[in-house]
Design a protein around this motif. Structure first.
Motif, PDB file in Angstrom:
ATOM      1  N   ILE A  49      14.303  -6.876   4.632  1.00 53.72           N
ATOM      2  CA  ILE A  49      12.917  -6.904   4.192  1.00 53.72           C
ATOM      3  C   ILE A  49      12.061  -6.999   5.443  1.00 53.72           C
ATOM      4  N   HIS A  50      11.177  -6.040   5.619  1.00 51.49           N
ATOM      5  CA  HIS A  50      10.280  -6.028   6.765  1.00 51.49           C
ATOM      6  C   HIS A  50       8.922  -6.567   6.318  1.00 51.49           C
ATOM      7  N   VAL A  51       8.417  -7.563   7.046  1.00 52.56           N
ATOM      8  CA  VAL A  51       7.098  -8.130   6.764  1.00 52.56           C
ATOM      9  C   VAL A  51       6.228  -7.821   7.974  1.00 52.56           C
ATOM     10  N   ARG A  52       5.165  -7.062   7.755  1.00 44.31           N
ATOM     11  CA  ARG A  52       4.285  -6.642   8.841  1.00 44.31           C
ATOM     12  C   ARG A  52       2.839  -6.990   8.496  1.00 44.31           C
ATOM     13  N   ARG A  53       2.067  -7.265   9.524  1.00 44.17           N
ATOM     14  CA  ARG A  53       0.641  -7.574   9.362  1.00 44.17           C
ATOM     15  C   ARG A  53      -0.158  -6.506  10.091  1.00 44.17           C
ATOM     16  N   TYR A  54      -1.167  -5.962   9.421  1.00 39.80           N
ATOM     17  CA  TYR A  54      -1.957  -4.866   9.975  1.00 39.80           C
ATOM     18  C   TYR A  54      -3.447  -5.194   9.947  1.00 39.80           C
ATOM     19  N   ARG A  55      -4.167  -4.690  10.954  1.00 42.41           N
ATOM     20  CA  ARG A  55      -5.630  -4.714  10.955  1.00 42.41           C
ATOM     21  C   ARG A  55      -6.063  -3.410  10.304  1.00 42.41           C
ATOM     22  N   LEU A  56      -7.001  -3.505   9.404  1.00 45.53           N
ATOM     23  CA  LEU A  56      -7.469  -2.349   8.653  1.00 45.53           C
ATOM     24  C   LEU A  56      -8.837  -1.944   9.163  1.00 45.53           C
ATOM     25  N   GLN A  57      -8.982  -0.686   9.548  1.00 39.87           N
ATOM     26  CA  GLN A  57     -10.267  -0.168  10.005  1.00 39.87           C
ATOM     27  C   GLN A  57     -10.686   0.966   9.078  1.00 39.87           C
ATOM     28  N   MET A  58     -11.904   0.888   8.604  1.00 39.98           N
ATOM     29  CA  MET A  58     -12.432   1.920   7.714  1.00 39.98           C
ATOM     30  C   MET A  58     -13.174   2.964   8.547  1.00 39.98           C
ATOM     31  N   LYS A  59     -12.769   4.211   8.404  1.00 39.98           N
ATOM     32  CA  LYS A  59     -13.388   5.324   9.131  1.00 39.98           C
ATOM     33  C   LYS A  59     -14.091   6.234   8.138  1.00 39.98           C
ATOM     34  N   LYS A  60     -15.027   7.018   8.637  1.00 33.62           N
ATOM     35  CA  LYS A  60     -15.729   7.954   7.765  1.00 33.62           C
ATOM     36  C   LYS A  60     -14.776   9.043   7.304  1.00 33.62           C
ATOM     37  N   SER A  61     -15.003   9.484   6.083  1.00 27.94           N
ATOM     38  CA  SER A  61     -14.211  10.586   5.530  1.00 27.94           C
ATOM     39  C   SER A  61     -15.171  11.524   4.812  1.00 27.94           C
ATOM     40  N   GLY A  62     -14.648  12.592   4.315  1.00 31.36           N
ATOM     41  CA  GLY A  62     -15.487  13.566   3.626  1.00 31.36           C
ATOM     42  C   GLY A  62     -15.739  13.214   2.168  1.00 31.36           C
ATOM     43  N   MET A  70      -4.572   1.798   9.888  1.00 33.21           N
ATOM     44  CA  MET A  70      -3.935   0.498  10.069  1.00 33.21           C
ATOM     45  C   MET A  70      -3.326   0.415  11.470  1.00 33.21           C
ATOM     46  N   GLU A  71      -3.525  -0.750  12.112  1.00 35.14           N
ATOM     47  CA  GLU A  71      -2.956  -1.022  13.426  1.00 35.14           C
ATOM     48  C   GLU A  71      -2.160  -2.320  13.315  1.00 35.14           C
ATOM     49  N   GLU A  72      -0.886  -2.291  13.719  1.00 34.98           N
ATOM     50  CA  GLU A  72      -0.049  -3.484  13.590  1.00 34.98           C
ATOM     51  C   GLU A  72      -0.521  -4.569  14.553  1.00 34.98           C
ATOM     52  N   ILE A  73      -0.656  -5.787  14.017  1.00 31.32           N
ATOM     53  CA  ILE A  73      -1.104  -6.928  14.818  1.00 31.32           C
ATOM     54  C   ILE A  73      -0.193  -8.116  14.538  1.00 31.32           C
ATOM     55  N   GLY A  74      -0.269  -9.097  15.391  1.00 26.83           N
ATOM     56  CA  GLY A  74       0.388 -10.370  15.139  1.00 26.83           C
ATOM     57  C   GLY A  74       1.893 -10.283  15.021  1.00 26.83           C
ATOM     58  N   PRO A  75       2.497 -11.390  14.628  1.00 35.54           N
ATOM     59  CA  PRO A  75       3.960 -11.422  14.520  1.00 35.54           C
ATOM     60  C   PRO A  75       4.445 -10.611  13.331  1.00 35.54           C
ATOM     61  N   HIS A  76       5.670 -10.124  13.433  1.00 35.40           N
ATOM     62  CA  HIS A  76       6.291  -9.461  12.294  1.00 35.40           C
ATOM     63  C   HIS A  76       7.689 -10.048  12.107  1.00 35.40           C
ATOM     64  N   MET A  77       8.217  -9.905  10.891  1.00 35.94           N
ATOM     65  CA  MET A  77       9.506 -10.483  10.554  1.00 35.94           C
ATOM     66  C   MET A  77      10.424  -9.428   9.963  1.00 35.94           C
ATOM     67  N   ASN A  78      11.699  -9.554  10.273  1.00 33.66           N
ATOM     68  CA  ASN A  78      12.744  -8.770   9.629  1.00 33.66           C
ATOM     69  C   ASN A  78      13.671  -9.768   8.946  1.00 33.66           C
ATOM     70  N   LEU A  79      13.652  -9.784   7.634  1.00 36.73           N
ATOM     71  CA  LEU A  79      14.457 -10.725   6.867  1.00 36.73           C
ATOM     72  C   LEU A  79      15.694 -10.004   6.344  1.00 36.73           C
ATOM     73  N   SER A  80      16.822 -10.685   6.357  1.00 36.52           N
ATOM     74  CA  SER A  80      18.026 -10.104   5.768  1.00 36.52           C
ATOM     75  C   SER A  80      18.741 -11.189   4.975  1.00 36.52           C
TER      76      SER A  80
END
Length: 109
Positions: A49-62, A70-80
Motif C-alpha cells: 500500500i503506497h501512501v503519498r501526499r501531494y500539493r494540488l495546484q489549480m491551473k486554467k483550462s478551457g 499534483m506535486e509530491e510533497i512531504g513524507p511518503h510510506m510504503n506499507l506491506s
C-alpha cells in the motif's frame, strides 16, 4: 490494512468539494506485487500500500473546471503486510474485547 487506513484518514463523504479550498491530498494506492524469480512465495503474495501526499495546484483550462496538477510533497510510506495467517481465535477475542468500564451505561428511566 483497509480498516487501518479508513480509521486514520476516514471522514465523512462530502457531496460537494470547494476546489478553491483544496490544496493538499493524500492518496492511498493498493498494489499487488507480481511474482518474480528468486523470491519466496510469501513475498510474492504480499500486497503493498503506497501512501503519498501531494500539493494540488489549480491551473486554467478551457472549461469551467480548472486543471489540477499534483506535486509530491512531504513524507511518503510504503506499507506491506507481513502476516500470512489468521491470529489465534482466543487471543484475537481477548485483544478486541471492550472492558466493562469503557462501555456506555444505560440512563435510568
Amino acid at each position: 490494512s483497509k480498516s487501518l487506513l479508513l480509521d486514520f484518514f476516514g471522514a465523512g463523504k462530502p457531496d460537494q468539494v470547494m476546489l478553491s479550498g483544496l490544496d493538499q491530498v493524500v492518496v492511498c494506492t493498493a498494489v499487488d506485487q507480481l511474482p518474480t524469480a528468486g523470491k519466496s512465495s510469501s513475498e510474492e503474495l504480499s500486497a503493498k500500500i503506497h501512501v503519498r501526499r501531494y500539493r494540488l495546484q489549480m491551473k486554467k483550462s478551457g472549461s469551467k473546471l480548472p486543471r489540477a496538477e499534483m506535486e509530491e510533497i512531504g513524507p511518503h510510506m510504503n506499507l506491506s503486510l507481513d502476516r500470512t495467517k489468521d491470529p489465534d481465535k482466543d487471543r484475537w477475542k481477548m485483544a478486541i474485547k471492550t472492558p466493562k468500564a469503557a462501555k456506555p451505561k444505560k440512563a435510568p428511566e
